[in-house]
Design a protein around this motif. Sequence first.
Motif, PDB file in Angstrom:
ATOM      1  N   ALA A  21       0.830  -1.214   0.000  1.00  0.00           N
ATOM      2  CA  ALA A  21       0.000   0.000   0.000  1.00  0.00           C
ATOM      3  C   ALA A  21       0.858   1.255   0.000  1.00  0.00           C
ATOM      4  CB  ALA A  21      -0.935  -0.004   1.204  1.00  0.00           C
ATOM      5  N   LEU A  22       2.119   1.110   0.408  1.00  0.00           N
ATOM      6  CA  LEU A  22       3.028   2.265   0.443  1.00  0.00           C
ATOM      7  C   LEU A  22       3.957   2.282  -0.765  1.00  0.00           C
ATOM      8  CD1 LEU A  22       4.065   2.014   4.211  1.00  0.00           C
ATOM      9  CD2 LEU A  22       2.516   3.704   3.226  1.00  0.00           C
ATOM     10  N   SER A  23       3.659   1.423  -1.735  1.00  0.00           N
ATOM     11  CA  SER A  23       4.627   1.172  -2.807  1.00  0.00           C
ATOM     12  C   SER A  23       4.865   2.383  -3.702  1.00  0.00           C
ATOM     13  CB  SER A  23       4.168  -0.010  -3.655  1.00  0.00           C
ATOM     14  OG  SER A  23       2.916   0.281  -4.228  1.00  0.00           O
ATOM     15  N   ASP A  24       4.027   3.423  -3.564  1.00  0.00           N
ATOM     16  CA  ASP A  24       4.252   4.607  -4.382  1.00  0.00           C
ATOM     17  C   ASP A  24       5.379   5.463  -3.810  1.00  0.00           C
ATOM     18  OD1 ASP A  24       2.371   4.948  -2.252  1.00  0.00           O
ATOM     19  OD2 ASP A  24       2.133   7.021  -2.943  1.00  0.00           O
ATOM     20  N   LEU A  25       5.781   5.186  -2.561  1.00  0.00           N
ATOM     21  CA  LEU A  25       6.881   5.934  -1.935  1.00  0.00           C
ATOM     22  C   LEU A  25       8.211   5.336  -2.383  1.00  0.00           C
ATOM     23  CD1 LEU A  25       5.420   6.104   1.684  1.00  0.00           C
ATOM     24  CD2 LEU A  25       5.287   7.865  -0.088  1.00  0.00           C
ATOM     25  N   THR A  26       9.280   6.047  -2.083  1.00  0.00           N
ATOM     26  CA  THR A  26      10.598   5.510  -2.435  1.00  0.00           C
ATOM     27  C   THR A  26      10.932   4.351  -1.502  1.00  0.00           C
ATOM     28  OG1 THR A  26      11.787   6.940  -0.910  1.00  0.00           O
ATOM     29  CG2 THR A  26      11.330   7.823  -3.101  1.00  0.00           C
ATOM     30  N   GLY A  27      11.866   3.545  -1.945  1.00  0.00           N
ATOM     31  CA  GLY A  27      12.259   2.381  -1.146  1.00  0.00           C
ATOM     32  C   GLY A  27      12.750   2.783   0.235  1.00  0.00           C
ATOM     33  N   ASP A  28      13.496   3.882   0.319  1.00  0.00           N
ATOM     34  CA  ASP A  28      14.014   4.350   1.607  1.00  0.00           C
ATOM     35  C   ASP A  28      12.871   4.760   2.530  1.00  0.00           C
ATOM     36  OD1 ASP A  28      16.583   3.864   0.984  1.00  0.00           O
ATOM     37  OD2 ASP A  28      17.108   5.945   0.445  1.00  0.00           O
ATOM     38  N   GLU A  29      11.890   5.450   1.955  1.00  0.00           N
ATOM     39  CA  GLU A  29      10.752   5.903   2.776  1.00  0.00           C
ATOM     40  C   GLU A  29       9.971   4.719   3.315  1.00  0.00           C
ATOM     41  OE1 GLU A  29       9.381  10.229   1.041  1.00  0.00           O
ATOM     42  OE2 GLU A  29       9.059   8.481  -0.227  1.00  0.00           O
ATOM     43  N   VAL A  30       9.740   3.740   2.437  1.00  0.00           N
ATOM     44  CA  VAL A  30       9.005   2.549   2.871  1.00  0.00           C
ATOM     45  C   VAL A  30       9.792   1.828   3.970  1.00  0.00           C
ATOM     46  CG1 VAL A  30       8.103   0.313   2.148  1.00  0.00           C
ATOM     47  CG2 VAL A  30       7.882   2.280   0.631  1.00  0.00           C
ATOM     48  N   GLU A  31      11.069   1.686   3.737  1.00  0.00           N
ATOM     49  CA  GLU A  31      11.921   1.026   4.720  1.00  0.00           C
ATOM     50  C   GLU A  31      11.883   1.777   6.051  1.00  0.00           C
ATOM     51  OE1 GLU A  31      13.495  -1.691   4.793  1.00  0.00           O
ATOM     52  OE2 GLU A  31      14.704  -1.378   6.599  1.00  0.00           O
ATOM     53  N   ASP A  32      11.955   3.098   5.950  1.00  0.00           N
ATOM     54  CA  ASP A  32      11.953   3.922   7.155  1.00  0.00           C
ATOM     55  C   ASP A  32      10.633   3.788   7.915  1.00  0.00           C
ATOM     56  OD1 ASP A  32      13.130   5.839   8.872  1.00  0.00           O
ATOM     57  OD2 ASP A  32      11.792   7.360   7.996  1.00  0.00           O
ATOM     58  N   LEU A  33       9.539   3.723   7.152  1.00  0.00           N
ATOM     59  CA  LEU A  33       8.224   3.664   7.789  1.00  0.00           C
ATOM     60  C   LEU A  33       7.924   2.291   8.388  1.00  0.00           C
ATOM     61  CD1 LEU A  33       5.767   5.631   5.472  1.00  0.00           C
ATOM     62  CD2 LEU A  33       6.203   6.025   7.893  1.00  0.00           C
ATOM     63  N   THR A  34       8.418   1.239   7.749  1.00  0.00           N
ATOM     64  CA  THR A  34       7.977  -0.107   8.138  1.00  0.00           C
ATOM     65  C   THR A  34       9.084  -0.917   8.806  1.00  0.00           C
ATOM     66  OG1 THR A  34       8.555  -0.974   5.964  1.00  0.00           O
ATOM     67  CG2 THR A  34       6.314  -0.187   6.264  1.00  0.00           C
TER      68      THR A  34
END
Lengths: 355, 128
Positions: A21-34
């Motif tokens: 569901a967060l795949s529209d964000l950058t990989g770093d952002e997703v990693e940071d969030l999850t």
Amino acid sequence: MSTATIASPAVTAFAAAVRTALSDLTGDEVEDLTDGLEADLTERLADGDSTDLGDPAAYAEELRAAAGLPKRAKPSSGSSVIAELRLLPARIRRDARAFATRYPVVAGIGHFLVTLRPLWWVFRAAVVTELAFVVFGASGWAPFGGSTVVVFLLVTIVSVQFGRGRWLPFAWMRGLLLIGNILLIAATPFLVARVATEVNNAWYSANYASSEPDYSQSGLTLDGNQVSNVFAYDAQGNPLTDVQLFDQDGKPLNLVGDPTATSDQDAYPAVIVPNQSVSGRLGWNVYPLSHVNASDLNDDGSIKRSATPTPAIAPFATAKPLADATSAPAPSAIPSAEATGSPTALPTATPTPAP
Amino acid sequence: MDTTQLLKGVLDVAVLAAIQEEDGYGYDVVRRLRAAGLDDVGDASVYGTLRRLYAAGALTSYVVPSDGGPHRKYYGINQQGRTMLDEQRASWGNFAATMNGLLAPKAVTKTSRTAVTTPTPVRSIGEK
């Protein structure tokens, strides 16, 4: 603090769905969030807070909003096929609405088709019933054959309830219904062909099977009426006798197959008989046919040797000559107006010889 | 009143306060906030807030691996975070005092004894 435990499959799947569901964000952002999400979820479940992790999409939205990131703008190409398919029905509906807004005619047709939905519900019940009878090898054709009526009614109830959105407690049942509808539409042409064949056979056997040969339909008919005699005239309009007629296949143009079966001997004591002069067969196509009295027939239908066939009465003594056979055409073109014979002189109406 | 709406405005300072004494990982912080009485706080909201504060430079972060299980991401407050906490504590204090004053029963004021019998509170303020 509770110790770290191995993430359960439910936690792993939930975390994966959140990342999707967060795949529209950058990989770093997703990693940071999850990062560390599995540990948090595992501990939450271990806490007995709730057994259900909830909706991953809503969870992702909450995470995104709290982190101050923008809402999902567009689905990225990296999202899973299943996520895309889930969005598909809503996208089709949206596109259809936009299309209908642009073309009012389309909207009108759409409303018309929506009105016809109950018809589809009943129709698909008929298809399902027919399909069931085909699958289970029962004979007869649905929905009007015997016990199929009961099955058809039951299936109709279920179909209509499904159509009204009832009896579908789980979301996956709607998906299944959609697939089922597509399969039914695909199967419909074959079933219709099958039903049409069976209906045709049923109608045919009901009308013709095991019925006696129908002599009223044999022989020569004109507009549904039995032709009982034929009169030929030559180019000058003079009546011809002993004219042999054949059809397009060279078959003798016989008026009747069996004279005794067609002659009403009570009303007409005269019986049409074939010409006796044709060698090798009966001269049923030698016109005009002659008459004998019923009493001149043997029991087997053959003519007694002592009987003398009398010529049939012609409708006209002479017919109007053909155009190229006369120098001056007659003013009236209707042959019957030229008839000089007795107006009541129907061929089989009287056994008396022609004048 | 919908406390989730109120929480949105104060979640930053609440999270900062929850880790001012001791570093914590995501669910740990959620548990502390709930223990403090914020029952309606959502997990994802807290995690998102932690990430945002970290991105703003108010927190430090470090990962603690665990044997055979998923690792935990711990957050700790830094000097910038403490400054932020102090500022927000002060502004919350002012805001809360203002709201308390606004919402306090009118009966505590001296002149309101007559105001109790008056039909409208607007007039009682005018008489002051």
